[in-house]
Design a protein around this motif. Structure first.
Motif, PDB file in Angstrom:
ATOM      1  N   ILE A 169       0.844  -1.213   0.000  1.00  8.77           N
ATOM      2  CA  ILE A 169       0.000   0.000   0.000  1.00  8.77           C
ATOM      3  C   ILE A 169       0.876   1.258   0.000  1.00  8.77           C
ATOM      4  N   HIS A 170       2.008   1.193   0.696  1.00  9.68           N
ATOM      5  CA  HIS A 170       2.944   2.335   0.658  1.00  9.68           C
ATOM      6  C   HIS A 170       3.354   2.639  -0.786  1.00  9.68           C
ATOM      7  N   ILE A 171       3.607   1.580  -1.554  1.00 17.81           N
ATOM      8  CA  ILE A 171       4.077   1.765  -2.943  1.00 17.81           C
ATOM      9  C   ILE A 171       2.945   2.322  -3.811  1.00 17.81           C
ATOM     10  N   LEU A 172       1.753   1.776  -3.615  1.00 23.58           N
ATOM     11  CA  LEU A 172       0.587   2.256  -4.364  1.00 23.58           C
ATOM     12  C   LEU A 172       0.353   3.748  -4.094  1.00 23.58           C
ATOM     13  N   GLU A 173       0.367   4.113  -2.832  1.00 25.47           N
ATOM     14  CA  GLU A 173       0.115   5.519  -2.469  1.00 25.47           C
ATOM     15  C   GLU A 173       1.234   6.428  -3.004  1.00 25.47           C
ATOM     16  N   ALA A 174       2.466   5.942  -2.933  1.00 26.52           N
ATOM     17  CA  ALA A 174       3.595   6.741  -3.431  1.00 26.52           C
ATOM     18  C   ALA A 174       3.451   6.982  -4.932  1.00 26.52           C
ATOM     19  N   ALA A 175       3.016   5.960  -5.649  1.00 26.92           N
ATOM     20  CA  ALA A 175       2.843   6.086  -7.106  1.00 26.92           C
ATOM     21  C   ALA A 175       1.704   7.056  -7.422  1.00 26.92           C
ATOM     22  N   LYS A 176       0.622   6.996  -6.627  1.00 27.59           N
ATOM     23  CA  LYS A 176      -0.512   7.902  -6.870  1.00 27.59           C
ATOM     24  C   LYS A 176      -0.114   9.363  -6.625  1.00 27.59           C
ATOM     25  N   ILE A 177       0.742   9.576  -5.643  1.00 32.80           N
ATOM     26  CA  ILE A 177       1.192  10.944  -5.340  1.00 32.80           C
ATOM     27  C   ILE A 177       2.175  11.442  -6.403  1.00 32.80           C
ATOM     28  N   GLY A 178       2.866  10.497  -7.049  1.00 30.22           N
ATOM     29  CA  GLY A 178       3.837  10.889  -8.068  1.00 30.22           C
ATOM     30  C   GLY A 178       5.263  10.938  -7.553  1.00 30.22           C
ATOM     31  N   ALA A 179       5.569  10.110  -6.546  1.00 34.26           N
ATOM     32  CA  ALA A 179       6.959  10.010  -6.084  1.00 34.26           C
ATOM     33  C   ALA A 179       7.805   9.477  -7.237  1.00 34.26           C
ATOM     34  N   ASP A 180       9.063   9.875  -7.278  1.00 33.38           N
ATOM     35  CA  ASP A 180       9.922   9.473  -8.404  1.00 33.38           C
ATOM     36  C   ASP A 180      10.446   8.052  -8.257  1.00 33.38           C
ATOM     37  N   VAL A 181      10.733   7.671  -7.022  1.00 36.95           N
ATOM     38  CA  VAL A 181      11.388   6.390  -6.743  1.00 36.95           C
ATOM     39  C   VAL A 181      10.812   5.817  -5.461  1.00 36.95           C
ATOM     40  N   MET A 182      10.812   4.496  -5.353  1.00 41.12           N
ATOM     41  CA  MET A 182      10.562   3.896  -4.037  1.00 41.12           C
ATOM     42  C   MET A 182      11.629   2.839  -3.811  1.00 41.12           C
ATOM     43  N   THR A 183      12.021   2.681  -2.541  1.00 42.91           N
ATOM     44  CA  THR A 183      12.928   1.588  -2.214  1.00 42.91           C
ATOM     45  C   THR A 183      12.263   0.712  -1.169  1.00 42.91           C
ATOM     46  N   ALA A 184      12.282  -0.588  -1.413  1.00 47.31           N
ATOM     47  CA  ALA A 184      11.589  -1.515  -0.515  1.00 47.31           C
ATOM     48  C   ALA A 184      12.420  -2.780  -0.360  1.00 47.31           C
ATOM     49  N   PRO A 185      12.205  -3.500   0.758  1.00 41.61           N
ATOM     50  CA  PRO A 185      12.884  -4.781   0.926  1.00 41.61           C
ATOM     51  C   PRO A 185      12.451  -5.750  -0.180  1.00 41.61           C
ATOM     52  N   PRO A 186      13.301  -6.742  -0.515  1.00 41.38           N
ATOM     53  CA  PRO A 186      12.949  -7.692  -1.575  1.00 41.38           C
ATOM     54  C   PRO A 186      11.590  -8.351  -1.343  1.00 41.38           C
ATOM     55  N   SER A 187      11.283  -8.693  -0.090  1.00 42.23           N
ATOM     56  CA  SER A 187      10.012  -9.387   0.200  1.00 42.23           C
ATOM     57  C   SER A 187       8.814  -8.532  -0.208  1.00 42.23           C
ATOM     58  N   VAL A 188       8.900  -7.228   0.001  1.00 41.62           N
ATOM     59  CA  VAL A 188       7.773  -6.343  -0.336  1.00 41.62           C
ATOM     60  C   VAL A 188       7.663  -6.192  -1.860  1.00 41.62           C
ATOM     61  N   ILE A 189       8.801  -6.100  -2.543  1.00 43.13           N
ATOM     62  CA  ILE A 189       8.751  -5.987  -4.013  1.00 43.13           C
ATOM     63  C   ILE A 189       8.118  -7.261  -4.592  1.00 43.13           C
ATOM     64  N   LYS A 190       8.499  -8.406  -4.044  1.00 47.15           N
ATOM     65  CA  LYS A 190       7.953  -9.668  -4.566  1.00 47.15           C
ATOM     66  C   LYS A 190       6.442  -9.756  -4.362  1.00 47.15           C
ATOM     67  N   MET A 191       5.942  -9.162  -3.279  1.00 45.34           N
ATOM     68  CA  MET A 191       4.486  -9.162  -3.018  1.00 45.34           C
ATOM     69  C   MET A 191       3.707  -8.497  -4.151  1.00 45.34           C
ATOM     70  N   LEU A 192       4.352  -7.515  -4.822  1.00 43.24           N
ATOM     71  CA  LEU A 192       3.650  -6.753  -5.860  1.00 43.24           C
ATOM     72  C   LEU A 192       3.209  -7.633  -7.031  1.00 43.24           C
ATOM     73  N   PHE A 193       3.946  -8.730  -7.242  1.00 44.49           N
ATOM     74  CA  PHE A 193       3.638  -9.590  -8.387  1.00 44.49           C
ATOM     75  C   PHE A 193       2.390 -10.450  -8.142  1.00 44.49           C
ATOM     76  N   ASN A 194       2.043 -10.630  -6.869  1.00 46.59           N
ATOM     77  CA  ASN A 194       1.051 -11.665  -6.525  1.00 46.59           C
ATOM     78  C   ASN A 194      -0.382 -11.165  -6.452  1.00 46.59           C
ATOM     79  N   HIS A 195      -1.288 -11.991  -6.992  1.00 53.51           N
ATOM     80  CA  HIS A 195      -2.715 -11.787  -6.748  1.00 53.51           C
ATOM     81  C   HIS A 195      -3.378 -13.159  -6.821  1.00 53.51           C
ATOM     82  N   PRO A 196      -4.219 -13.499  -5.853  1.00 54.77           N
ATOM     83  CA  PRO A 196      -4.840 -14.835  -5.864  1.00 54.77           C
ATOM     84  C   PRO A 196      -5.660 -15.092  -7.129  1.00 54.77           C
ATOM     85  N   LEU A 197      -6.256 -14.028  -7.694  1.00 51.70           N
ATOM     86  CA  LEU A 197      -7.066 -14.232  -8.906  1.00 51.70           C
ATOM     87  C   LEU A 197      -6.188 -14.508 -10.131  1.00 51.70           C
TER      88      LEU A 197
END
Ligand code: E4P
Length: 217
Positions: A169-197
């Motif tokens: 959610i931090h990444i989603l909100e940062a993107a909506k605001i228009g932040a230039d870059v985000m840095t996150a732990p590998p585990s959080v970046i990997k979460m972005l790929f996943n959706h149960p559907l």
């Protein structure tokens, strides 16, 4: 939005780099300690894996000593970005290094006024820590929005690097605001790929494909 990974674990960095989606790396003294390796050696290896900016943090508190440490770190590779804390000496160091064309990431930013100072000091990146801000009952994302507004008001070139990211959610909100870059732990970046559907959809398609009896090629 650029994606940096916040780790000094070279295996994790190499895995993420293979996706082609990794734009840079951030480290800090705690992450270097966690990696359990020689600082300069690990920064050099990371710079060889990822061509984008690799933040390496000075540990001195006074300007002169920060400059001495930065001198060693910036010689490691062309893509080293010197990370300095948001203090008077840190910003003096930022001004001196950025005037010489060295990338600087100003870290441990917790207010929009601090971000304004970093931009005036010529920082390439400002790192507001959203997670640590949330931890003490403040709204980390409101800080990102304030910095975006201020930087746009004056056309500052400093990139907003959202740090201390704890969840997608931090990444989603940062993107909506228009932040230039985000840095996150590998585990959080990997979460972005996943959706149960997505998983369910693949299973359904593959089951029907098997029933069709066809192959490709
Ligand atoms: C950023 O450059 C820092 O290394 C980092 O994001 C700090 O995150 P933490 O609050 O999870 O330690």
């Amino acid at each position: 939005m650029k994606f940096f990974v916040d780790t000094a674990d070279t295996k994790e960095i190499a895995d993420l780099a293979e996706t082609g989606l990794l734009d840079g790396v951030t480290t800090n003294p705690s992450l270097i300690h966690k990696a359990g390796r020689d600082f300069v050696e690990v920064v050099k290896e990371i710079c060889g894996i990822v061509p984008g900016p690799v933040s390496a943090e000075v540990v001195a508190l006074d300007h002169k000593e920060m400059m001495r440490e930065a001198e060693i770190l910036r010689k490691v590779a062309d893509n080293v970005c010197i990370k300095v804390p948001l203090t008077i000496d840190g910003l003096k160091t930022c001004k001196a290094l950025s005037s010489e064309g060295t990338m600087v990431n100003v870290t441990l930013c917790f207010s929009a006024n601090q971000a304004l100072l970093a931009a005036k000091a010529g920082a390439s990146f400002i790192s507001p820590f959203v997670g640590r801000h949330d931890d003490i009952g403040f709204d980390g994302m409101a800080l990102i929005a304030d910095i975006r507004l201020i930087y746009d008001n004056y056309d500052f070139g400093t990139e907003i690097l959202v740090a201390s990211v704890r969840h997608p959610i931090h990444i989603l909100e940062a993107a909506k605001i228009g932040a230039d870059v985000m840095t996150a732990p590998p585990s959080v970046i990997k979460m972005l790929f996943n959706h149960p559907l997505t998983d369910k959809g693949i299973q359904g398609f593959l089951a029907d494909w098997a029933k069709s009896g066809q192959t490709i090629g």
